[in-house]
Design an enzyme around this catalytic site. Structure first.
Site, short mmCIF file in Angstrom:
data_model
loop_
_atom_site.label_atom_id
_atom_site.label_comp_id
_atom_site.label_asym_id
_atom_site.label_seq_id
_atom_site.Cartn_x
_atom_site.Cartn_y
_atom_site.Cartn_z
N GLN A 180 71.48 62.33 -19.71
CA GLN A 180 71.17 61.00 -19.16
C GLN A 180 70.16 61.05 -18.03
O GLN A 180 69.42 60.09 -17.80
CB GLN A 180 72.46 60.34 -18.65
CG GLN A 180 73.44 59.96 -19.74
CD GLN A 180 72.94 58.86 -20.65
OE1 GLN A 180 72.12 58.03 -20.27
NE2 GLN A 180 73.42 58.85 -21.88
N CYS A 326 79.43 57.67 -28.31
CA CYS A 326 80.12 58.67 -29.12
C CYS A 326 81.61 58.38 -29.28
O CYS A 326 82.29 59.02 -30.06
CB CYS A 326 79.93 60.06 -28.51
SG CYS A 326 78.20 60.55 -28.43
#
EC number: 2.8.1.7
Length: 393
Positions: A180, A326
């Protein structure tokens, strides 16, 4: 649907036009296998080497320390599994945190079944690792510390430099999942004492299915995929040439635009946070107020379910999430929100909004106005909210 506002850039980003343009010739014109000896293919091998250098320069590393993978999850798996295997003669203890991506947490569980011991550190209410807890967790048998650079759900940035210093002072390898953070904040592997770093192309306007693992020269780590000499015999398999070209192009673009882009995103993020906190009752911001990714805002709304919120936002053309992509479809509350101390009923009402350089102030106003309307409707249907109002009236 009259409009589309995409605020789920932590899940994936739009592939930049210049990235697509750079990739296209490698599908139909420069399609040779880089491992072949003829000159038609040798050019691709040189082009791959150029992308390694572009990525390495962005990290203050060397090109021969960059290993291409299929993405962040593979890079995380490789870092933990191969390091554990390579250093098991020294010890069997690994330290990570309770708020890592599942690519780390599930790999840790796998290694525990193989006889390794894993310590999962708590974090404070903002999602920050406590350095004293880290120091206290270190044992003579500790071989690896893995702490994510910035959290994918709540955006909190960790004190990576200090964590790296602690690791190296104790002769321990340090890995960080920077999926990220890479492309969003400056990262220098030497300054932060990083031995291994995971990143993924589709988080920074590159293609999906490509990422890399930085492995510092001298780190003893085993091959992850066997069967060929690619990636200096550490990851076999014909190289994804279009993906590698796309990744290198995306990294160069991210570095070039980082200062202006993240300044714009940070300003809009702060505007979003202030409007939401001031305009919606019983709303809280999750994650550190200041030490957070430029484009991340994560909220919890009491007395509502996050799934209903997402569905109603989608009906208004707003793409958002309740946490990691996810784990979408899971009925369990976010492990990250539970780790920062939120009770289940509040963690269930979470919303992650992640901006891009294309997000506008008008987009934010529309989203917050929509949120106010939707949250009010959902609370009107909530018996929990009705009981709360009666008790506090």
């Amino acid at each position: 649907m009259e409009r589309l506002i995409y605020l789920d850039n932590a899940a994936t980003t739009k592939t930049a036009p210049e990235v697509v343009e750079a990739m296209l010739p490698y599908f139909t014109e420069k399609y040779g296998n880089p491992s072949s000896v003829y000159s038609f293919a040798a050019g691709n091998k040189e082009d791959i080497a150029k992308q390694r250098d572009i990525i390495a320069e962005a990290l203050g590393a060397n090109g021969n320390e960059i290993y291409f993978t299929a993405g962040g999850s593979e890079s995380d798996n490789w870092a933990l599994k191969a390091a554990a295997e390579a250093y098991q003669n020294k010890g069997n203890h690994i330290i990570t945190t309770k708020i890592e991506h599942h690519a780390i947490l599930h790999t840790g569980e796998y290694l525990e079944k193989k006889g390794f011991e894993v310590t999962y550190l708590d974090v404070d209410e903002n999602g920050v690792v406590k350095l004293e807890d880290l120091k206290a967790a270190i044992r003579p048998t500790t071989i690896l510390i893995s702490v994510m650079f910035a959290n994918n759900e709540i955006g909190t940035i960790q004190p990576i430099k200090e964590i790296g210093e602690i690791a190296h002072e104790n002769g321990i390898l340090f890995h960080t999942d920077a999926v990220q953070a890479f492309g969003q904040v400056p990262i220098h592997v030497d300054e932060c004492h990083i031995d291994m770093l995971s990143a993924s192309g589709h988080k920074l306007n590159g293609p999906k299915g490509i990422g890399f693992l930085y492995i510092r020269k001298g780190v003893k780590i085993r091959s992850f995929i066997h069967g060929g000499a690619q990636e200096r015999k550490r990851r076999a398999g014909t190289e994804n040439v279009p993906g590698i070209i796309g990744l290198g192009t995306a990294v160069a673009r991210a570095v070039r635009t980082m200062e202006e882009r993240t300044s714009q995103e940070s300003a809009l993020r702060d505007y979003l946070i202030e409007r939401a906190l001031n305009g919606i009752p019983y709303c809280r911001l999750n994650g550190h107020r200041l030490k957070r990714l430029p484009n991340n805002a994560n909220f919890s709304f009491q007395f509502i379910e996050g799934e209903s919120l997402l569905i109603m936002l989608d009906m208004k053309g707003i793409c958002a999430s309740s946490g990691s992509a996810c784990t979408s479809g899971s009925l369990d509350p976010s492990h990250v929100l539970l780790a920062i101390g939120l009770p289940h009923e509040i963690a269930h009402g979470s919303l992650r909004l992640t901006l891009s350089e294309e997000t506008t102030k008008e987009d934010i106003d529309y989203v917050v106005d929509s949120l106010k309307e939707i949250v009010s409707k959902l609370r009107d249907m909530s018996p929990l909210y009705e009981d709360f109002i009666k008790k506090n009236s």
